[in-house]
Each structure stands twice: as structure tokens, then as C-alpha cells.
Design a protein around this motif. Sequence first.
Motif, PDB file in Angstrom:
ATOM      1  N   LEU A  18       0.826  -1.194   0.000  1.00  0.00           N
ATOM      2  CA  LEU A  18       0.000   0.000   0.000  1.00  0.00           C
ATOM      3  C   LEU A  18       0.868   1.254   0.000  1.00  0.00           C
ATOM      4  O   LEU A  18       2.023   1.227   0.427  1.00  0.00           O
ATOM      5  N   LYS A  19       0.290   2.351  -0.438  1.00  0.00           N
ATOM      6  CA  LYS A  19       1.028   3.614  -0.457  1.00  0.00           C
ATOM      7  C   LYS A  19       0.996   4.298   0.907  1.00  0.00           C
ATOM      8  O   LYS A  19       2.011   4.777   1.411  1.00  0.00           O
ATOM      9  N   HIS A  20      -0.185   4.361   1.527  1.00  0.00           N
ATOM     10  CA  HIS A  20      -0.334   5.046   2.816  1.00  0.00           C
ATOM     11  C   HIS A  20      -0.324   4.066   3.994  1.00  0.00           C
ATOM     12  O   HIS A  20       0.209   4.384   5.054  1.00  0.00           O
ATOM     13  N   GLY A  21      -0.913   2.923   3.820  1.00  0.00           N
ATOM     14  CA  GLY A  21      -0.901   1.901   4.854  1.00  0.00           C
ATOM     15  C   GLY A  21      -2.040   2.025   5.857  1.00  0.00           C
ATOM     16  O   GLY A  21      -2.747   3.038   5.920  1.00  0.00           O
ATOM     17  N   LEU A  22      -2.203   0.965   6.638  1.00  0.00           N
ATOM     18  CA  LEU A  22      -3.221   0.925   7.689  1.00  0.00           C
ATOM     19  C   LEU A  22      -2.616   1.456   8.982  1.00  0.00           C
ATOM     20  O   LEU A  22      -1.701   0.849   9.536  1.00  0.00           O
ATOM     21  N   PRO A  23      -3.097   2.597   9.493  1.00  0.00           N
ATOM     22  CA  PRO A  23      -2.502   3.176  10.706  1.00  0.00           C
ATOM     23  C   PRO A  23      -2.842   2.373  11.953  1.00  0.00           C
ATOM     24  O   PRO A  23      -3.941   1.833  12.093  1.00  0.00           O
ATOM     25  N   GLN A  94      -6.813 -12.225   9.645  1.00  0.00           N
ATOM     26  CA  GLN A  94      -8.177 -12.079   9.146  1.00  0.00           C
ATOM     27  C   GLN A  94      -9.224 -12.191  10.250  1.00  0.00           C
ATOM     28  O   GLN A  94     -10.330 -11.660  10.113  1.00  0.00           O
ATOM     29  N   ASP A  95      -8.899 -12.842  11.347  1.00  0.00           N
ATOM     30  CA  ASP A  95      -9.888 -13.015  12.411  1.00  0.00           C
ATOM     31  C   ASP A  95     -10.303 -11.696  13.052  1.00  0.00           C
ATOM     32  O   ASP A  95     -11.366 -11.627  13.685  1.00  0.00           O
ATOM     33  N   ILE A  96      -9.500 -10.649  12.900  1.00  0.00           N
ATOM     34  CA  ILE A  96      -9.888  -9.353  13.462  1.00  0.00           C
ATOM     35  C   ILE A  96     -10.019  -8.275  12.390  1.00  0.00           C
ATOM     36  O   ILE A  96     -10.141  -7.086  12.702  1.00  0.00           O
ATOM     37  N   ILE A  97      -9.994  -8.683  11.129  1.00  0.00           N
ATOM     38  CA  ILE A  97     -10.195  -7.723  10.031  1.00  0.00           C
ATOM     39  C   ILE A  97     -11.682  -7.631   9.740  1.00  0.00           C
ATOM     40  O   ILE A  97     -12.311  -8.621   9.369  1.00  0.00           O
ATOM     41  N   ASP A  98     -12.247  -6.462   9.949  1.00  0.00           N
ATOM     42  CA  ASP A  98     -13.667  -6.260   9.674  1.00  0.00           C
ATOM     43  C   ASP A  98     -13.854  -4.925   8.958  1.00  0.00           C
ATOM     44  O   ASP A  98     -12.894  -4.221   8.653  1.00  0.00           O
ATOM     45  N   LEU A  99     -15.090  -4.565   8.705  1.00  0.00           N
ATOM     46  CA  LEU A  99     -15.365  -3.343   7.949  1.00  0.00           C
ATOM     47  C   LEU A  99     -14.890  -2.075   8.660  1.00  0.00           C
ATOM     48  O   LEU A  99     -14.316  -1.193   8.015  1.00  0.00           O
ATOM     49  N   PRO A 100     -15.115  -1.908   9.981  1.00  0.00           N
ATOM     50  CA  PRO A 100     -14.606  -0.706  10.653  1.00  0.00           C
ATOM     51  C   PRO A 100     -13.089  -0.563  10.557  1.00  0.00           C
ATOM     52  O   PRO A 100     -12.575   0.553  10.448  1.00  0.00           O
ATOM     53  N   LEU A 101     -12.371  -1.690  10.575  1.00  0.00           N
ATOM     54  CA  LEU A 101     -10.917  -1.616  10.454  1.00  0.00           C
ATOM     55  C   LEU A 101     -10.519  -1.135   9.067  1.00  0.00           C
ATOM     56  O   LEU A 101      -9.628  -0.290   8.909  1.00  0.00           O
ATOM     57  N   ILE A 102     -11.202  -1.630   8.035  1.00  0.00           N
ATOM     58  CA  ILE A 102     -10.898  -1.241   6.664  1.00  0.00           C
ATOM     59  C   ILE A 102     -11.223   0.234   6.433  1.00  0.00           C
ATOM     60  O   ILE A 102     -10.614   0.892   5.584  1.00  0.00           O
ATOM     61  N   ASP A 103     -12.171   0.778   7.194  1.00  0.00           N
ATOM     62  CA  ASP A 103     -12.522   2.198   7.066  1.00  0.00           C
ATOM     63  C   ASP A 103     -11.341   3.114   7.376  1.00  0.00           C
ATOM     64  O   ASP A 103     -11.350   4.293   7.004  1.00  0.00           O
ATOM     65  N   LYS A 104     -10.305   2.591   8.043  1.00  0.00           N
ATOM     66  CA  LYS A 104      -9.141   3.403   8.371  1.00  0.00           C
ATOM     67  C   LYS A 104      -8.191   3.567   7.186  1.00  0.00           C
ATOM     68  O   LYS A 104      -7.270   4.385   7.231  1.00  0.00           O
ATOM     69  N   LEU A 105      -8.405   2.789   6.131  1.00  0.00           N
ATOM     70  CA  LEU A 105      -7.557   2.903   4.942  1.00  0.00           C
ATOM     71  C   LEU A 105      -7.876   4.179   4.170  1.00  0.00           C
ATOM     72  O   LEU A 105      -8.998   4.687   4.220  1.00  0.00           O
ATOM     73  N   SER A 106      -6.904   4.660   3.419  1.00  0.00           N
ATOM     74  CA  SER A 106      -7.172   5.776   2.512  1.00  0.00           C
ATOM     75  C   SER A 106      -7.945   5.252   1.308  1.00  0.00           C
ATOM     76  O   SER A 106      -7.894   4.057   0.984  1.00  0.00           O
ATOM     77  N   TYR A 108      -7.289   5.773  -1.697  1.00  0.00           N
ATOM     78  CA  TYR A 108      -6.309   5.335  -2.694  1.00  0.00           C
ATOM     79  C   TYR A 108      -5.889   3.885  -2.440  1.00  0.00           C
ATOM     80  O   TYR A 108      -5.835   3.068  -3.361  1.00  0.00           O
ATOM     81  N   ASP A 109      -5.564   3.574  -1.182  1.00  0.00           N
ATOM     82  CA  ASP A 109      -5.133   2.214  -0.850  1.00  0.00           C
ATOM     83  C   ASP A 109      -6.260   1.204  -1.054  1.00  0.00           C
ATOM     84  O   ASP A 109      -6.025   0.082  -1.513  1.00  0.00           O
ATOM     85  N   LEU A 110      -7.481   1.591  -0.705  1.00  0.00           N
ATOM     86  CA  LEU A 110      -8.609   0.692  -0.941  1.00  0.00           C
ATOM     87  C   LEU A 110      -8.762   0.426  -2.437  1.00  0.00           C
ATOM     88  O   LEU A 110      -9.053  -0.708  -2.852  1.00  0.00           O
ATOM     89  N   GLY A 111      -8.532   1.453  -3.254  1.00  0.00           N
ATOM     90  CA  GLY A 111      -8.597   1.270  -4.695  1.00  0.00           C
ATOM     91  C   GLY A 111      -7.535   0.288  -5.191  1.00  0.00           C
ATOM     92  O   GLY A 111      -7.795  -0.524  -6.081  1.00  0.00           O
ATOM     93  N   LEU A 112      -6.334   0.343  -4.602  1.00  0.00           N
ATOM     94  CA  LEU A 112      -5.287  -0.611  -4.970  1.00  0.00           C
ATOM     95  C   LEU A 112      -5.722  -2.043  -4.660  1.00  0.00           C
ATOM     96  O   LEU A 112      -5.489  -2.961  -5.450  1.00  0.00           O
ATOM     97  N   ILE A 113      -6.332  -2.219  -3.489  1.00  0.00           N
ATOM     98  CA  ILE A 113      -6.795  -3.556  -3.098  1.00  0.00           C
ATOM     99  C   ILE A 113      -7.892  -4.035  -4.039  1.00  0.00           C
ATOM    100  O   ILE A 113      -7.902  -5.199  -4.472  1.00  0.00           O
ATOM    101  N   GLU A 114      -8.829  -3.154  -4.373  1.00  0.00           N
ATOM    102  CA  GLU A 114      -9.920  -3.538  -5.265  1.00  0.00           C
ATOM    103  C   GLU A 114      -9.404  -3.947  -6.640  1.00  0.00           C
ATOM    104  O   GLU A 114      -9.900  -4.915  -7.237  1.00  0.00           O
ATOM    105  N   LYS A 115      -8.408  -3.219  -7.153  1.00  0.00           N
ATOM    106  CA  LYS A 115      -7.848  -3.570  -8.462  1.00  0.00           C
ATOM    107  C   LYS A 115      -7.160  -4.929  -8.414  1.00  0.00           C
ATOM    108  O   LYS A 115      -7.264  -5.723  -9.355  1.00  0.00           O
TER     109      LYS A 115
END
Length: 208
Positions: A18-23, A94-106, A108-115
Amino acid sequence: MDAHTQTPPSLDLYTLELKHGLPATTHGGKAIKYRLVRLRDTNVGDERWACRQAERVVTVGGVPKLLVSEEDFKHALTVRHIECFECDGVRIGQDIIDLPLIDKLSSYDLGLIEKRVFLLTLAAEVRNGLMSQADFDAIVAGTSSKGKEAPQPLGQAEGVGRVPAAAQPGPELLADYAGGPANGAAAGHGGGAAAPQEQALTAGAGHA
């Protein structure tokens, strides 16, 4: 990577930076960012998890109905492709990866994952004989096959880039998604393990 998936030697579909990363914040109070993401294939269990995340109870004409948002479903299924985030040898599984956690991504980074998930889905189509290796290579290279429009993906990749559809009843959505009758099961692309049960993000989630 699945041994049956042929990709250019320089491209590892299952690893993404990722460019910005998960804080996150370590127990010592240090701010860090998880920039390395490892992805996985999904299965029917993941699709059912994503469907539950997209369910909404809406009152129509005074009658409550359970609807499924197609946009939310696709977003949740993208999340299920994430196996873990890594930073300096520490990982968020993955056991603690949920939607609220992903909301912390930029965005841009979410777009990279989607691609990248889009390419993973196309690779599954190659394995299942629904797309040729040559067409897949052309898409990865950014060119269409034989100078024509790039082949249209099936399954999870179908509809990527289109205007999101309005919420619709769950069985109808799954029928659209699976390409079959409303009472049929959605087709999986799976190479991953069975999906773990949904867990709430704890106070310490994301800490190294």
C-alpha cells in the motif's frame, strides 16, 4: 500462489504494498502503518459473510423487508480477500479484520486492493476455464486481446466499474451474482480456507 495460476514472473497477485498503509499504534505508543497486504481466494463461506454484512431491514409500504445492498456486498467481499496486514514481521490476521478496520484505509489504498482483487478474480476465471491465459495476460499488461475490447469478466468481477445498483432483495441479488435461479447458491472462486466467524474489532485490534 495457486500452482495452477500462471502470471508474469514479476507479479505476485497475492502480495500488495500500500502507499499510505493501515494506521495503528503499538503497545508502546508508537504510531506505525501496515503497508504490506497479503490476499487470498474466497469461497462460499466468505460470500455468505459478505451477504450478511450487506443486509438491511427496510420498511416498504409499512412492511419490513430484508434487502441486500449490492455495493455493500461487493465491498464486504473485497474485505474477505484480505488475509492479513503486515508491518515489520507483525501481522493483523483475518480473524480481526472487519469493515470498521478497513474504514481506516485511505481511498487510494482501498482502490489498490480492489484492483488487485479484480485480477485475482480473473485468475480464478482462468483456472475454471472461463477465460484464456492470453486474455488474462493482455489485461495484466493493460492491453486488450487482439486489439479488441478486453474480455468481460464473470462471477465476482462482473459489473466492476459500473454505476452501483440500488438495494434489492437478497435472493434476487444472489441470483444476479451467481447467474442462476434465486434459490440457487452463489458460485465460489475459492482456493482459501473456510471463512472464520465474524468477530468484533477489539480495543487492541491493529496494535503491534
